[in-house]
Design a protein around this motif. Structure first.
Motif, PDB file in Angstrom:
ATOM      1  N   CYS A 198       0.844  -1.193   0.000  1.00 35.40           N
ATOM      2  CA  CYS A 198       0.000   0.000   0.000  1.00 35.40           C
ATOM      3  C   CYS A 198       0.885   1.250   0.000  1.00 35.40           C
ATOM      4  O   CYS A 198       1.777   1.390   0.816  1.00 35.40           O
ATOM      5  CB  CYS A 198      -0.919   0.011   1.211  1.00 35.40           C
TER       6      CYS A 198
ATOM      7  N   CYS B 174      -4.495   3.284  -1.409  1.00 39.66           N
ATOM      8  CA  CYS B 174      -5.026   2.911  -0.092  1.00 39.66           C
ATOM      9  C   CYS B 174      -5.958   1.700  -0.174  1.00 39.66           C
ATOM     10  O   CYS B 174      -6.874   1.666  -0.984  1.00 39.66           O
ATOM     11  CB  CYS B 174      -5.784   4.097   0.512  1.00 39.66           C
ATOM     12  N   VAL B 175      -5.684   0.726   0.670  1.00 34.85           N
ATOM     13  CA  VAL B 175      -6.505  -0.488   0.658  1.00 34.85           C
ATOM     14  C   VAL B 175      -7.564  -0.457   1.767  1.00 34.85           C
ATOM     15  O   VAL B 175      -8.225  -1.453   2.039  1.00 34.85           O
ATOM     16  CB  VAL B 175      -5.626  -1.757   0.787  1.00 34.85           C
ATOM     17  N   GLY B 176      -7.690   0.701   2.423  1.00 35.09           N
ATOM     18  CA  GLY B 176      -8.754   0.867   3.404  1.00 35.09           C
ATOM     19  C   GLY B 176      -8.449   0.289   4.765  1.00 35.09           C
ATOM     20  O   GLY B 176      -9.376  -0.033   5.517  1.00 35.09           O
ATOM     21  N   ALA B 177      -7.183   0.158   5.084  1.00 38.51           N
ATOM     22  CA  ALA B 177      -6.812  -0.365   6.406  1.00 38.51           C
ATOM     23  C   ALA B 177      -5.767   0.564   7.030  1.00 38.51           C
ATOM     24  O   ALA B 177      -4.764   0.102   7.575  1.00 38.51           O
ATOM     25  CB  ALA B 177      -6.287  -1.785   6.269  1.00 38.51           C
ATOM     26  N   CYS B 178      -6.020   1.866   6.945  1.00 43.18           N
ATOM     27  CA  CYS B 178      -5.013   2.866   7.332  1.00 43.18           C
ATOM     28  C   CYS B 178      -4.570   2.713   8.787  1.00 43.18           C
ATOM     29  O   CYS B 178      -3.425   3.024   9.131  1.00 43.18           O
ATOM     30  CB  CYS B 178      -5.543   4.271   7.092  1.00 43.18           C
TER      31      CYS B 178
ATOM     32  N   GLY C  31      -0.722   4.317  -0.166  1.00 44.75           N
ATOM     33  CA  GLY C  31      -1.617   5.410   0.221  1.00 44.75           C
ATOM     34  C   GLY C  31      -0.913   6.284   1.259  1.00 44.75           C
ATOM     35  O   GLY C  31       0.132   5.900   1.804  1.00 44.75           O
ATOM     36  N   THR C  32      -1.481   7.441   1.556  1.00 42.83           N
ATOM     37  CA  THR C  32      -0.797   8.434   2.399  1.00 42.83           C
ATOM     38  C   THR C  32      -0.372   7.878   3.753  1.00 42.83           C
ATOM     39  O   THR C  32       0.783   8.015   4.165  1.00 42.83           O
ATOM     40  CB  THR C  32      -1.715   9.653   2.606  1.00 42.83           C
ATOM     41  N   ALA C  33      -1.293   7.233   4.463  1.00 39.97           N
ATOM     42  CA  ALA C  33      -0.965   6.740   5.812  1.00 39.97           C
ATOM     43  C   ALA C  33       0.168   5.729   5.772  1.00 39.97           C
ATOM     44  O   ALA C  33       1.090   5.776   6.595  1.00 39.97           O
ATOM     45  CB  ALA C  33      -2.211   6.118   6.455  1.00 39.97           C
ATOM     46  N   CYS C  34       0.115   4.821   4.812  1.00 41.23           N
ATOM     47  CA  CYS C  34       1.171   3.805   4.698  1.00 41.23           C
ATOM     48  C   CYS C  34       2.469   4.440   4.213  1.00 41.23           C
ATOM     49  O   CYS C  34       3.550   4.094   4.691  1.00 41.23           O
ATOM     50  CB  CYS C  34       0.735   2.685   3.760  1.00 41.23           C
TER      51      CYS C  34
END
Ligand code: FES
Length: 172
Positions: free
Chosen positions: A98, A139-143, A100-103
């Motif tokens: 992932c 993002c895979v929705g598990a931030c 995405g931003t958080a990852c």
């Protein structure tokens, strides 16, 4: 999240560039038969074909076009438009990092770079031994579990570079 043991599996088959083996055409015929006459069947047929063959090489696209009585360019257009269609063979395991931003801020990018080095592949490529296909994904929705790496259907949470090497070892 606890991880589980992974069953080893044979790598998916690889079709020659131009001629499909009989067992491939048999499987494709069964898929085409199941959808024959149904309107809007192109994408479902392609999805089923990809599920069966692992990816959609040009020869498969042309076979499906013949079977559906449409132009091969139509199949190719759909195959290249949607990211979930694969035009190259995949490895036994698909490793999605992932980005995405958080990852990303928690080290996802670093893990992704290291995996590219360790496996000797870039985005969307498959290792020479066809063990892994590597992908950087949104993002895979598990931030809350960042950074996250998904291998096949298994979610690995809060991973780091060293931990990732250990995890990959389980998929030998
Ligand atoms: S950013 Fe990785 S799960 Fe959301």
């Amino acid at each position: 999240m606890e991880t589980q043991n992974v069953e080893p599996s044979a790598p998916p088959p690889v079709a020659p560039e131009d001629v499909l083996p009989a067992d491939w055409t048999d499987r494709l015929d069964r898929i085409l038969d199941a959808f024959r006459g149904r309107p809007g069947s192109l994408i479902p047929v392609m999805q089923e074909a990809q599920r069966a063959m692992g990816y959609l090489p040009l020869a498969v696209q042309e076979y499906l076009a013949d079977g559906l009585n449409i132009n091969a360019s139509e199949v190719y257009g759909v195959a290249t438009f949607y990211a979930f269609f694969r035009l190259k063979p995949v490895g036994r395991h698909v490793c999605k990092v992932c980005l995405g931003t958080a990852c990303y801020v928690k080290g996802g990018e670093k893990i992704y770079q290291q995996l590219q080095k360790d496996l000797g592949v870039k985005h969307g490529e498959t290792t020479v031994d066809r063990r892994f296909t590597l992908e950087g994904v949104r993002c895979v929705g598990a931030c809350g579990l960042a950074p996250v790496v998904i291998i096949d259907e298994e979610v690995h949470r809060e991973v780091d570079v060293m931990g990732m090497r250990e995890i990959l070892g389980r998929y030998a």
